[in-house]
Design a protein around this motif. Structure first.
Motif, PDB file in Angstrom:
ATOM      1  N   PHE A  62       0.817  -1.215   0.000  1.00 24.94           N
ATOM      2  CA  PHE A  62       0.000   0.000   0.000  1.00 24.94           C
ATOM      3  C   PHE A  62       0.849   1.263   0.000  1.00 24.94           C
ATOM      4  O   PHE A  62       0.463   2.274  -0.584  1.00 24.94           O
ATOM      5  CB  PHE A  62      -0.980  -0.025   1.175  1.00 24.94           C
ATOM      6  N   ASP A  73      -1.909   6.849   2.061  1.00 20.05           N
ATOM      7  CA  ASP A  73      -1.981   5.397   2.237  1.00 20.05           C
ATOM      8  C   ASP A  73      -3.419   4.906   2.368  1.00 20.05           C
ATOM      9  O   ASP A  73      -3.789   3.903   1.776  1.00 20.05           O
ATOM     10  CB  ASP A  73      -1.185   4.952   3.468  1.00 20.05           C
ATOM     11  N   ILE A  77      -5.378   2.166   0.044  1.00 19.58           N
ATOM     12  CA  ILE A  77      -6.035   0.971   0.583  1.00 19.58           C
ATOM     13  C   ILE A  77      -7.481   0.912   0.103  1.00 19.58           C
ATOM     14  O   ILE A  77      -7.951  -0.129  -0.368  1.00 19.58           O
ATOM     15  CB  ILE A  77      -5.963   0.956   2.126  1.00 19.58           C
TER      16      ILE A  77
END
Length: 119
Positions: A62, A73, A77
């Motif tokens: 990720f 991040d 995700i």
């Protein structure tokens, strides 16, 4: 389905692309081979393989996606989970999914997900 360039890049660099709920696409190296009939040495090659038993991406995955797509991040995700959810739904409704340059994921007659590598 278009395999986003960042996912393809990760697959080639790490030699694996985990897809939650489906499995992992792996890059398999085949060693050099000899062709005695034609007196040739064939170079090593690579092919794609599917492992349906491992599907968990790690944190580095990720972080890589976030850096490649210039996003946070948590956005990486969320984006990847939505992409894999869409992929799973297409396969489960008997629609084969072709991942460009990699191969095709589809459901066989017994309901298992199979992978046919690209030529």
């Amino acid at each position: 389905m278009l395999l986003k360039e960042s996912l393809y890049s990760y697959l080639l660099q790490s030699r694996q692309l985990p897809i939650p709920g489906l499995g992992t696409i792996l890059v398999e190296r085949k060693p050099a081979q000899t062709d005695f009939v034609n007196k040739q040495l064939l170079p090593p090659s690579f092919s794609f393989k599917f492992d349906k038993y491992f599907d968990a991406p790690d944190k580095e995955f990720f972080t890589f996606l976030a850096a490649q797509n210039e996003m946070a991040d948590y956005e990486a995700i969320r984006w990847y989970n939505e992409w894999s959810y869409d992929l799973r739904n297409k396969i489960r409704t008997d629609n084969p999914v072709e991942l460009e340059k990699v191969g095709t994921l589809k459901k066989d007659l017994s309901g298992d997900i199979v992978f046919v590598p690209a030529a």
